[in-house]
Scaffold this motif. Structure first.
Motif, PDB file in Angstrom:
ATOM      1  N   LYS A   2       0.855  -1.598   0.423  1.00  0.00           N
ATOM      2  CA  LYS A   2       0.058  -0.107  -0.351  1.00  0.00           C
ATOM      3  C   LYS A   2       0.762   1.782  -0.134  1.00  0.00           C
ATOM      4  O   LYS A   2       0.631   2.221  -0.268  1.00  0.00           O
ATOM      5  N   ALA A   6       1.490   5.766  -2.667  1.00  0.00           N
ATOM      6  CA  ALA A   6       0.758   6.565  -1.721  1.00  0.00           C
ATOM      7  C   ALA A   6       2.767   6.812  -2.438  1.00  0.00           C
ATOM      8  O   ALA A   6       2.721   8.701  -2.088  1.00  0.00           O
ATOM      9  N   GLU A   9       2.586   8.285  -5.536  1.00  0.00           N
ATOM     10  CA  GLU A   9       1.669  10.049  -5.583  1.00  0.00           C
ATOM     11  C   GLU A   9       2.234  11.112  -4.770  1.00  0.00           C
ATOM     12  O   GLU A   9       2.206  12.071  -4.956  1.00  0.00           O
ATOM     13  N   GLU A  10       2.624  10.568  -3.894  1.00  0.00           N
ATOM     14  CA  GLU A  10       4.369  12.128  -3.546  1.00  0.00           C
ATOM     15  C   GLU A  10       4.963  12.732  -3.761  1.00  0.00           C
ATOM     16  O   GLU A  10       4.828  13.771  -3.905  1.00  0.00           O
TER      17      GLU A  10
END
Length: 157
Positions: A2, A6, A9-10
């Motif tokens: 997961k 994330a 994207e960051e």
């Protein structure tokens, strides 16, 4: 797993801001060059400091790109954002004749509690800060908080 989307994207967010900031520097340098004052701007304390700060922005982008490649988190959007930052830096370097930043090539391992919460690189020779119990390169934290979001990410390997 997961954490992988994330992180990506960051990292896309921070790379986009890096590219924007460096591109602003390209525009400023081109304007100064057109006015015949680029050498004067680079020689002035504030002008030199501005372009040195952009060198730090490029170093952040380079560390993030290296982390994404080593952790196999680079997708086409992330790669495009990294390429935009690199292209802007190449244009700026050609104008100001500055060396590209030297960046570490190894991402901190999963057991390294002191890796940067933005780029995931070990502290190394660059200044660091601890915020909320997490380590950050000062340049990574500064760029993030002033150009991406007021809340620092706590990315993990």
């Amino acid at each position: 797993e997961k954490a992988k989307p994330a992180r990506a994207e960051e990292w896309r967010r921070v790379l986009a801001r890096c590219a924007e900031e460096i591109q602003k520097g390209v525009t400023s340098a081109r304007q100064a060059e057109a006015a015949g004052v680029l050498a004067e701007v680079l020689g002035a304390a504030k002008g030199g400091a501005y372009f040195d700060a952009l060198k730090e922005v490029h170093a952040v982008a380079a560390r993030v790109r290296a982390s994404a490649q080593q952790l196999e988190a680079a997708d086409s959007e992330l790669a495009a954002a990294a390429a935009a930052a690199d292209e802007a830096w190449a244009a700026l370097s050609a104008l100001i004749r500055k060396e590209t930043a030297t960046v570490p090539t190894t991402v901190a391992g999963p057991s390294s509690p002191d890796c940067c919460g933005v780029c995931l690189h070990a502290p190394g020779p660059v200044p660091t800060a601890i915020v909320g119990g997490r380590h950050y390169h000062v340049a990574c934290a500064n760029l993030w908080m002033h150009r991406v979001d007021r809340v620092l990410p706590a990315l993990t390997v």
